[in-house]
Design a protein around this motif. Structure first.
Motif, PDB file in Angstrom:
ATOM      1  N   SER A   3       8.199   6.092  -9.294  1.00 15.06           N
ATOM      2  CA  SER A   3       8.299   5.324  -8.406  1.00 15.06           C
ATOM      3  C   SER A   3       9.765   4.654  -8.413  1.00 15.06           C
ATOM      4  N   PRO A   4      10.115   4.148  -7.283  1.00 13.29           N
ATOM      5  CA  PRO A   4      11.360   3.472  -7.126  1.00 13.29           C
ATOM      6  C   PRO A   4      11.476   1.995  -7.539  1.00 13.29           C
ATOM      7  N   GLU A  47       9.460   1.010 -16.073  1.00 14.03           N
ATOM      8  CA  GLU A  47      10.349   0.615 -15.204  1.00 14.03           C
ATOM      9  C   GLU A  47      10.763   1.564 -14.052  1.00 14.03           C
ATOM     10  N   PRO A  48      11.467   1.360 -12.909  1.00 12.77           N
ATOM     11  CA  PRO A  48      11.499   2.086 -11.906  1.00 12.77           C
ATOM     12  C   PRO A  48      12.418   3.358 -12.261  1.00 12.77           C
ATOM     13  N   SER A  74       0.835  -1.169   0.106  1.00 12.73           N
ATOM     14  CA  SER A  74      -0.097   0.042   0.130  1.00 12.73           C
ATOM     15  C   SER A  74       0.797   1.371  -0.273  1.00 12.73           C
ATOM     16  N   SER A  75       1.971   1.298   0.622  1.00 12.94           N
ATOM     17  CA  SER A  75       3.074   2.381   0.675  1.00 12.94           C
ATOM     18  C   SER A  75       3.461   2.670  -0.838  1.00 12.94           C
TER      19      SER A  75
END
Length: 209
Positions: A27-28, A187-188, A16-17
């Motif tokens: 996003s990482p 991708e990250p 959820s985080s």
């Protein structure tokens, strides 16, 4: 309206985080989205994008216009993130992307990115190749390439590293969804909004938006 979810096997790897808010476009970790090539507006043209939890994160609404020369990519709150214009010029056309800024720092005259078809590519894979120039208002611009097939899209760096991929959505049972339901994998550390803007260009090229 029913929520559209990514494959359940992917949901278990996302906590959820890691959910992406409407104000965060990076996003990482790898993120998976579902693209529904339909507008939320009744009888309208466009695209609706859902995250792995079935929440709307991006949308395009062209209302009753198809093959428009200009479309707007919005977030879930209706804020415009990018305006994309089809520039038809003699011999070769291209697509310009203008990034919106609500702080008034983005030029409305100079595109933030530009997409041009790469001609004379001698390949036998039935793919079309496009060059993406980022930071058109900078002295040194970064570049991506788009590899566009009939039902697939790959966005790669100049070195060939995969940035994002779009393909027809598949259920966990192996059954394919309809041709208007797609999976987008980013991708990250890649700007999701930029990827969606480039995917929007591909939709315009295929006359799906």
């Amino acid at each position: 309206m029913a929520k559209v979810y990514s494959n359940k096997s992917n949901l278990s790897t996302i906590s959820s985080s890691s959910s992406i808010s409407s104000n965060s476009y990076m996003s990482p970790r790898r993120e998976i989205f579902t693209l529904w090539m339909k507008s939320l507006v009744y009888h309208g043209n466009g695209c609706t994008v859902y995250d792995s939890k079935g929440q709307i994160v991006y949308r395009i609404d062209n209302y009753n216009i198809k093959r428009s020369k200009e479309v707007h990519l919005m977030d879930s709150n209706g804020r415009v993130l990018f305006s994309i214009r089809n520039r038809k010029v003699p011999v070769f056309g291209h697509w310009d992307g203008y990034k919106w800024s609500y702080e008034g720092v983005t030029s409305k005259e100079i595109p933030w990115f530009q997409v041009k078809k790469i001609h004379n590519v001698l390949r036998g894979d039935n793919m079309n190749y496009y060059n993406v120039i980022l930071g058109c208002n900078q002295a040194e611009a970064n570049c991506y390439n788009i590899i566009l097939g009939t039902t697939s899209i790959k966005i790669v760096t100049q070195a060939g590293r995969l940035v994002a991929e779009v393909k027809q959505k598949q259920a966990t049972s192996g059954v394919l969804f309809g041709s208007d339901v797609l999976t987008l994998v980013v991708e990250p550390h890649v700007d999701h909004s930029l990827v969606m803007a480039l995917v929007t260009v591909c939709g315009l090229i295929h006359h799906k938006i």
